[in-house]
Design a protein around this motif. Structure first.
Motif, PDB file in Angstrom:
ATOM      1  N   ILE A   8       0.863  -1.180   0.000  1.00 60.71           N
ATOM      2  CA  ILE A   8       0.000   0.000   0.000  1.00 60.71           C
ATOM      3  C   ILE A   8       0.896   1.226   0.000  1.00 60.71           C
ATOM      4  CG2 ILE A   8      -1.738   1.312   1.274  1.00 60.71           C
ATOM      5  CD1 ILE A   8      -2.660  -1.366   2.502  1.00 60.71           C
ATOM      6  N   GLY A   9       0.642   2.122  -0.930  1.00 66.03           N
ATOM      7  CA  GLY A   9       1.367   3.389  -0.995  1.00 66.03           C
ATOM      8  C   GLY A   9       0.470   4.509  -0.505  1.00 66.03           C
ATOM      9  N   ILE A  10       0.980   5.330   0.395  1.00 66.55           N
ATOM     10  CA  ILE A  10       0.212   6.435   0.978  1.00 66.55           C
ATOM     11  C   ILE A  10       0.999   7.718   0.789  1.00 66.55           C
ATOM     12  CG2 ILE A  10      -0.855   7.334   3.091  1.00 66.55           C
ATOM     13  CD1 ILE A  10      -0.538   4.380   4.190  1.00 66.55           C
ATOM     14  N   VAL A  11       0.355   8.742   0.238  1.00 68.91           N
ATOM     15  CA  VAL A  11       0.973  10.062   0.109  1.00 68.91           C
ATOM     16  C   VAL A  11       0.135  11.031   0.930  1.00 68.91           C
ATOM     17  CG1 VAL A  11       1.657  11.915  -1.444  1.00 68.91           C
ATOM     18  CG2 VAL A  11       1.847   9.529  -2.190  1.00 68.91           C
ATOM     19  N   ILE A  12       0.778  11.674   1.899  1.00 62.39           N
ATOM     20  CA  ILE A  12       0.096  12.636   2.766  1.00 62.39           C
ATOM     21  C   ILE A  12       0.480  14.039   2.305  1.00 62.39           C
ATOM     22  CG2 ILE A  12      -0.248  13.449   5.128  1.00 62.39           C
ATOM     23  CD1 ILE A  12       0.721  10.652   6.047  1.00 62.39           C
ATOM     24  N   GLU A  13      -0.514  14.781   1.841  1.00 60.41           N
ATOM     25  CA  GLU A  13      -0.279  16.147   1.372  1.00 60.41           C
ATOM     26  C   GLU A  13      -0.667  17.196   2.410  1.00 60.41           C
ATOM     27  OE1 GLU A  13      -0.923  16.671  -3.069  1.00 60.41           O
ATOM     28  OE2 GLU A  13      -2.327  15.046  -2.582  1.00 60.41           O
ATOM     29  N   GLU A  14      -1.465  16.800   3.386  1.00 58.81           N
ATOM     30  CA  GLU A  14      -1.870  17.714   4.466  1.00 58.81           C
ATOM     31  C   GLU A  14      -1.323  17.160   5.782  1.00 58.81           C
ATOM     32  OE1 GLU A  14      -6.071  18.558   4.485  1.00 58.81           O
ATOM     33  OE2 GLU A  14      -6.110  18.797   2.312  1.00 58.81           O
ATOM     34  N   PRO A  19      -1.701  12.568  12.060  1.00 59.43           N
ATOM     35  CA  PRO A  19      -2.125  11.782  13.230  1.00 59.43           C
ATOM     36  C   PRO A  19      -3.318  10.870  12.937  1.00 59.43           C
ATOM     37  CG  PRO A  19      -1.671  14.038  13.881  1.00 59.43           C
ATOM     38  CD  PRO A  19      -1.636  13.998  12.369  1.00 59.43           C
ATOM     39  N   LYS A  20      -4.215  11.296  12.067  1.00 59.39           N
ATOM     40  CA  LYS A  20      -5.355  10.452  11.694  1.00 59.39           C
ATOM     41  C   LYS A  20      -4.871   9.215  10.934  1.00 59.39           C
ATOM     42  CE  LYS A  20      -8.584  14.299  11.317  1.00 59.39           C
ATOM     43  NZ  LYS A  20      -9.433  15.079  10.415  1.00 59.39           N
ATOM     44  N   VAL A  21      -3.886   9.404  10.059  1.00 61.31           N
ATOM     45  CA  VAL A  21      -3.314   8.281   9.313  1.00 61.31           C
ATOM     46  C   VAL A  21      -2.676   7.300  10.293  1.00 61.31           C
ATOM     47  CG1 VAL A  21      -1.520   7.590   7.677  1.00 61.31           C
ATOM     48  CG2 VAL A  21      -2.937   9.596   7.202  1.00 61.31           C
ATOM     49  N   ASN A  22      -1.888   7.809  11.237  1.00 69.56           N
ATOM     50  CA  ASN A  22      -1.233   6.940  12.211  1.00 69.56           C
ATOM     51  C   ASN A  22      -2.238   6.195  13.089  1.00 69.56           C
ATOM     52  OD1 ASN A  22       1.522   7.204  11.588  1.00 69.56           O
ATOM     53  ND2 ASN A  22       1.523   9.244  12.481  1.00 69.56           N
ATOM     54  N   GLU A  23      -3.349   6.834  13.401  1.00 73.55           N
ATOM     55  CA  GLU A  23      -4.393   6.174  14.196  1.00 73.55           C
ATOM     56  C   GLU A  23      -4.994   4.993  13.430  1.00 73.55           C
ATOM     57  OE1 GLU A  23      -8.736   7.125  16.212  1.00 73.55           O
ATOM     58  OE2 GLU A  23      -7.443   8.789  15.641  1.00 73.55           O
ATOM     59  N   GLY A  67      -8.306   6.370   2.657  1.00 71.62           N
ATOM     60  CA  GLY A  67      -8.750   7.177   1.530  1.00 71.62           C
ATOM     61  C   GLY A  67      -9.776   8.237   1.880  1.00 71.62           C
ATOM     62  N   LYS A  68     -10.455   8.075   3.010  1.00 71.32           N
ATOM     63  CA  LYS A  68     -11.456   9.052   3.442  1.00 71.32           C
ATOM     64  C   LYS A  68     -10.847  10.250   4.161  1.00 71.32           C
ATOM     65  CE  LYS A  68     -15.261   5.794   3.821  1.00 71.32           C
ATOM     66  NZ  LYS A  68     -16.211   5.127   4.723  1.00 71.32           N
ATOM     67  N   ILE A  69      -9.558  10.160   4.487  1.00 72.86           N
ATOM     68  CA  ILE A  69      -8.893  11.263   5.182  1.00 72.86           C
ATOM     69  C   ILE A  69      -8.495  12.328   4.163  1.00 72.86           C
ATOM     70  CG2 ILE A  69      -6.933  11.916   6.642  1.00 72.86           C
ATOM     71  CD1 ILE A  69      -6.873   8.981   7.626  1.00 72.86           C
ATOM     72  N   SER A  70      -8.861  13.553   4.439  1.00 73.20           N
ATOM     73  CA  SER A  70      -8.571  14.670   3.538  1.00 73.20           C
ATOM     74  C   SER A  70      -7.066  14.850   3.356  1.00 73.20           C
ATOM     75  CB  SER A  70      -9.170  15.955   4.116  1.00 73.20           C
ATOM     76  OG  SER A  70      -8.835  17.064   3.323  1.00 73.20           O
ATOM     77  N   GLY A  71      -6.638  15.042   2.113  1.00 75.16           N
ATOM     78  CA  GLY A  71      -5.230  15.274   1.819  1.00 75.16           C
ATOM     79  C   GLY A  71      -4.383  14.029   1.813  1.00 75.16           C
ATOM     80  N   ASN A  73      -3.691  10.357  -0.245  1.00 76.93           N
ATOM     81  CA  ASN A  73      -3.911   9.536  -1.441  1.00 76.93           C
ATOM     82  C   ASN A  73      -3.372   8.141  -1.173  1.00 76.93           C
ATOM     83  OD1 ASN A  73      -4.929  11.660  -3.193  1.00 76.93           O
ATOM     84  ND2 ASN A  73      -2.870  12.499  -3.018  1.00 76.93           N
ATOM     85  N   VAL A  74      -4.149   7.123  -1.577  1.00 76.15           N
ATOM     86  CA  VAL A  74      -3.804   5.738  -1.273  1.00 76.15           C
ATOM     87  C   VAL A  74      -3.956   4.877  -2.523  1.00 76.15           C
ATOM     88  CG1 VAL A  74      -4.361   3.747   0.177  1.00 76.15           C
ATOM     89  CG2 VAL A  74      -4.718   6.047   1.051  1.00 76.15           C
ATOM     90  N   LYS A  75      -2.984   4.000  -2.743  1.00 82.89           N
ATOM     91  CA  LYS A  75      -3.043   3.011  -3.829  1.00 82.89           C
ATOM     92  C   LYS A  75      -2.544   1.690  -3.268  1.00 82.89           C
ATOM     93  CE  LYS A  75      -4.290   5.868  -7.043  1.00 82.89           C
ATOM     94  NZ  LYS A  75      -5.664   5.925  -7.450  1.00 82.89           N
ATOM     95  N   SER A  76      -3.111   0.592  -3.780  1.00 84.80           N
ATOM     96  CA  SER A  76      -2.678  -0.710  -3.286  1.00 84.80           C
ATOM     97  C   SER A  76      -2.569  -1.712  -4.424  1.00 84.80           C
ATOM     98  CB  SER A  76      -3.643  -1.232  -2.231  1.00 84.80           C
ATOM     99  OG  SER A  76      -4.925  -1.450  -2.792  1.00 84.80           O
ATOM    100  N   ALA A  77      -1.780  -2.742  -4.181  1.00 87.46           N
ATOM    101  CA  ALA A  77      -1.662  -3.877  -5.090  1.00 87.46           C
ATOM    102  C   ALA A  77      -1.531  -5.114  -4.220  1.00 87.46           C
ATOM    103  CB  ALA A  77      -0.443  -3.732  -5.988  1.00 87.46           C
ATOM    104  N   ILE A  78      -2.322  -6.158  -4.524  1.00 94.59           N
ATOM    105  CA  ILE A  78      -2.266  -7.371  -3.733  1.00 94.59           C
ATOM    106  C   ILE A  78      -2.102  -8.596  -4.639  1.00 94.59           C
ATOM    107  CG2 ILE A  78      -3.603  -6.432  -1.827  1.00 94.59           C
ATOM    108  CD1 ILE A  78      -6.038  -7.938  -2.866  1.00 94.59           C
ATOM    109  N   THR A  79      -1.606  -9.670  -4.022  1.00 98.06           N
ATOM    110  CA  THR A  79      -1.431 -10.912  -4.780  1.00 98.06           C
ATOM    111  C   THR A  79      -2.788 -11.486  -5.158  1.00 98.06           C
ATOM    112  OG1 THR A  79      -1.357 -12.190  -2.734  1.00 98.06           O
ATOM    113  CG2 THR A  79       0.758 -11.484  -3.665  1.00 98.06           C
ATOM    114  N   LYS A  80      -2.801 -12.302  -6.218  1.00100.80           N
ATOM    115  CA  LYS A  80      -4.053 -12.912  -6.652  1.00100.80           C
ATOM    116  C   LYS A  80      -4.425 -14.111  -5.811  1.00100.80           C
ATOM    117  CE  LYS A  80      -3.605 -11.183 -11.264  1.00100.80           C
ATOM    118  NZ  LYS A  80      -4.081 -11.266 -12.609  1.00100.80           N
ATOM    119  N   LYS A  81      -3.413 -14.775  -5.233  1.00103.31           N
ATOM    120  CA  LYS A  81      -3.696 -15.952  -4.403  1.00103.31           C
ATOM    121  C   LYS A  81      -2.976 -15.861  -3.089  1.00103.31           C
ATOM    122  CE  LYS A  81      -4.559 -19.105  -8.163  1.00103.31           C
ATOM    123  NZ  LYS A  81      -4.317 -20.381  -8.748  1.00103.31           N
TER     124      LYS A  81
END
Length: 81
Positions: A8-14, A19-23, A67-71, A73-81
């Motif tokens: 999971i890739g997370i970019v925090i712009e705000e 602290p909300k992300v860490n929670e 993804g619901k936290i303002s500022g 951005n989240v992207k993810s990639a997971i295995t198929k099995k």
């Protein structure tokens, strides 16, 4: 339900919302295998990468809450099995 490995890739712009992300990450600690966070001061963002091991429902719940936290951005990639 089968467990899957993912990234999971997370970019925090705000920074005020970091602290909300860490929670959220704390609440999902049971599926987080590893975490790397880099503050990119020159660009005014922070980047976090996670390695996760959980069900698709658990991983989706984590990315959904982030993804619901303002500022944030989240992207993810997971295995198929």
């Amino acid at each position: 339900m089968d467990k899957r490995v993912g990234v999971i890739g997370i970019v925090i712009e705000e920074f005020a919302n970091a602290p909300k992300v860490n929670e959220v990450l704390h609440n999902f600690a049971q599926i987080i295998v590893g975490r790397m966070g880099i503050p990119y001061k020159e660009r005014g963002v922070s980047v976090i990468s996670l390695i996760v091991d959980g069900t698709t429902d658990e991983i989706s719940a984590l990315t959904g809450k982030l993804g619901k936290i303002s500022g944030v951005n989240v992207k993810s990639a997971i295995t198929k099995k």
